[in-house]
Each structure stands twice: as C-alpha cells, then as structure tokens.
Motif scaffolding. Structure first.
Motif, PDB file in Angstrom:
ATOM      1  N   MET A  73       0.845  -1.183   0.000  1.00  0.00           N
ATOM      2  CA  MET A  73       0.000   0.000   0.000  1.00  0.00           C
ATOM      3  C   MET A  73       0.884   1.236   0.000  1.00  0.00           C
ATOM      4  SD  MET A  73      -2.735   1.290   2.802  1.00  0.00           S
ATOM      5  CE  MET A  73      -4.174   0.608   2.050  1.00  0.00           C
ATOM      6  N   THR A  74       0.544   2.192  -0.787  1.00  0.00           N
ATOM      7  CA  THR A  74       1.292   3.440  -0.868  1.00  0.00           C
ATOM      8  C   THR A  74       0.890   4.363   0.269  1.00  0.00           C
ATOM      9  OG1 THR A  74       1.355   3.251  -3.258  1.00  0.00           O
ATOM     10  CG2 THR A  74       1.804   5.410  -2.345  1.00  0.00           C
ATOM     11  N   THR A  75       1.882   4.972   0.894  1.00  0.00           N
ATOM     12  CA  THR A  75       1.624   5.960   1.941  1.00  0.00           C
ATOM     13  C   THR A  75       2.115   7.307   1.444  1.00  0.00           C
ATOM     14  OG1 THR A  75       3.762   5.703   2.993  1.00  0.00           O
ATOM     15  CG2 THR A  75       2.023   4.193   3.711  1.00  0.00           C
ATOM     16  N   LEU A  76       1.783   8.357   2.181  1.00  0.00           N
ATOM     17  CA  LEU A  76       2.252   9.689   1.803  1.00  0.00           C
ATOM     18  C   LEU A  76       3.769   9.722   1.717  1.00  0.00           C
ATOM     19  CD1 LEU A  76      -0.116  12.053   3.802  1.00  0.00           C
ATOM     20  CD2 LEU A  76      -0.060  11.699   1.342  1.00  0.00           C
ATOM     21  N   ASN A  77       4.461   9.007   2.593  1.00  0.00           N
ATOM     22  CA  ASN A  77       5.920   8.997   2.585  1.00  0.00           C
ATOM     23  C   ASN A  77       6.476   8.351   1.322  1.00  0.00           C
ATOM     24  OD1 ASN A  77       6.105  10.306   5.016  1.00  0.00           O
ATOM     25  ND2 ASN A  77       6.147   8.419   6.200  1.00  0.00           N
ATOM     26  N   GLY A 121      -2.004  10.630  -6.993  1.00  0.00           N
ATOM     27  CA  GLY A 121      -0.951  10.116  -7.864  1.00  0.00           C
ATOM     28  C   GLY A 121      -0.163   8.999  -7.212  1.00  0.00           C
ATOM     29  N   GLY A 122      -0.048   9.057  -5.901  1.00  0.00           N
ATOM     30  CA  GLY A 122       0.702   8.039  -5.174  1.00  0.00           C
ATOM     31  C   GLY A 122       0.060   6.663  -5.219  1.00  0.00           C
ATOM     32  N   ARG A 123      -1.191   6.598  -5.597  1.00  0.00           N
ATOM     33  CA  ARG A 123      -1.883   5.308  -5.705  1.00  0.00           C
ATOM     34  C   ARG A 123      -1.762   4.724  -7.110  1.00  0.00           C
ATOM     35  NH1 ARG A 123      -5.457   8.304  -2.409  1.00  0.00           N
ATOM     36  NH2 ARG A 123      -6.701   8.916  -4.204  1.00  0.00           N
ATOM     37  N   LYS A 124      -1.109   5.430  -8.000  1.00  0.00           N
ATOM     38  CA  LYS A 124      -0.977   4.984  -9.393  1.00  0.00           C
ATOM     39  C   LYS A 124       0.395   4.368  -9.632  1.00  0.00           C
ATOM     40  CE  LYS A 124      -4.502   8.002 -10.870  1.00  0.00           C
ATOM     41  NZ  LYS A 124      -4.973   9.139 -11.476  1.00  0.00           N
ATOM     42  N   THR A 125       0.544   3.756 -10.783  1.00  0.00           N
ATOM     43  CA  THR A 125       1.803   3.104 -11.138  1.00  0.00           C
ATOM     44  C   THR A 125       2.965   4.087 -11.020  1.00  0.00           C
ATOM     45  OG1 THR A 125       0.579   1.733 -12.695  1.00  0.00           O
ATOM     46  CG2 THR A 125       2.966   1.808 -12.961  1.00  0.00           C
ATOM     47  N   LEU A 165       9.988   5.323 -11.515  1.00  0.00           N
ATOM     48  CA  LEU A 165      11.025   4.365 -11.132  1.00  0.00           C
ATOM     49  C   LEU A 165      11.670   3.663 -12.329  1.00  0.00           C
ATOM     50  CD1 LEU A 165       9.242   2.813  -8.026  1.00  0.00           C
ATOM     51  CD2 LEU A 165      10.997   4.598  -8.084  1.00  0.00           C
ATOM     52  N   LEU A 166      11.093   3.833 -13.521  1.00  0.00           N
ATOM     53  CA  LEU A 166      11.678   3.206 -14.707  1.00  0.00           C
ATOM     54  C   LEU A 166      12.933   3.968 -15.122  1.00  0.00           C
ATOM     55  CD1 LEU A 166       8.404   2.574 -16.703  1.00  0.00           C
ATOM     56  CD2 LEU A 166       9.898   0.834 -15.696  1.00  0.00           C
ATOM     57  N   PRO A 167      14.045   3.264 -15.293  1.00  0.00           N
ATOM     58  CA  PRO A 167      15.279   3.944 -15.695  1.00  0.00           C
ATOM     59  C   PRO A 167      15.172   4.511 -17.114  1.00  0.00           C
ATOM     60  CG  PRO A 167      15.740   1.738 -14.856  1.00  0.00           C
ATOM     61  CD  PRO A 167      14.254   1.849 -15.014  1.00  0.00           C
TER      62      PRO A 167
END
Length: 124
Positions: free
Chosen positions: A1-5, A28-32, A36-38
């Motif tokens: 689960m995504t958190t604000l941090n 946006g934090g809940r989306k893909t 992180l993709l290089p």
C-alpha cells in the motif's frame, strides 16, 4: 500500500506539516510509479521496438486476429540474453543493446497477457 511517505516530498503532510497536504500527490501516489523506470532502459527498449516496427510493422502483435505465441517471444528474449551473457553487447542487425531487445520481447509478452491475447504455448 502506498503511503504519503512513498510519494516523495511533493505529497507533504495531511495535517499541514512541511509543504502542506497535496491531494493531487496523494491520488498520484496510488498509481503506477512510472518514475522508477530507468530512462536509459526506456530509451533503449524504444529503439529496439522501433527496429521491430520497421521490420514487422508498429504494434504488429496487436493486429486484429493476432495472438502472440508465448514461446516465440520468450525464446527471442532468451537468445538476446544469452548473446549478452556471452559478451556480445549489441545486436548485429539493429546495432542496439541485446538487453533492450530482450526487454522489448518481454514487454510484448506482458502486453499480450494484459490484453488477454497471448497464445500460451509454454511446455506443460
């Protein structure tokens, strides 16, 4: 689960802490997490896909009635990985990275699976 941090500094704190609460960042934090993709991997894979588009047509595996065969793409990716492991960095035909070609083939497999179009001919 995504958190604000997990969202980085743009998210801020909901309670008015440093930076304040940003509802767009929270959503946006809940989306893909595409960030992180290089970049180098995306660019090289794109060149490998462009080479395939010139050879076979762009998005050819998505043509109506087409069902990409799992083992065709898996074996192609494996051939590129083996060539790379044997010390050959670039594909002779395209001049692009063998690793990028492997990623492109695996990306097509993932796309076909996602769209329910993969012909799963893996050995049983």
């Amino acid at each position: 689960m995504t958190t604000l941090n997990d969202q980085g500094p743009a998210a801020g704190a909901r309670d008015g802490g440093a930076g304040g609460w940003d509802p767009k960042a929270e959503a946006g934090g809940r989306k893909t997490p595409l960030r992180l993709l290089p970049r180098a991997a995306l660019e090289e894979e794109s060149w490998a896909l462009a080479h395939g588009a010139k050879k076979y047509g762009a998005w050819n595996w998505r043509e109506p009635g087409r069902r990409p065969r799992a083992m065709v793409y898996a074996e192609a990716a494996m051939r590129h990985l083996i060539a790379w492991m044997d010390g050959e960095d670039l594909d002779e035909e395209s001049g692009r990275s063998h690793l990028a070609h492997a990623r492109a083939g695996l990306g097509i497999l993932l796309d076909a699976i996602d769209r329910g179009r993969l012909e799963d001919d893996r050995p049983r």
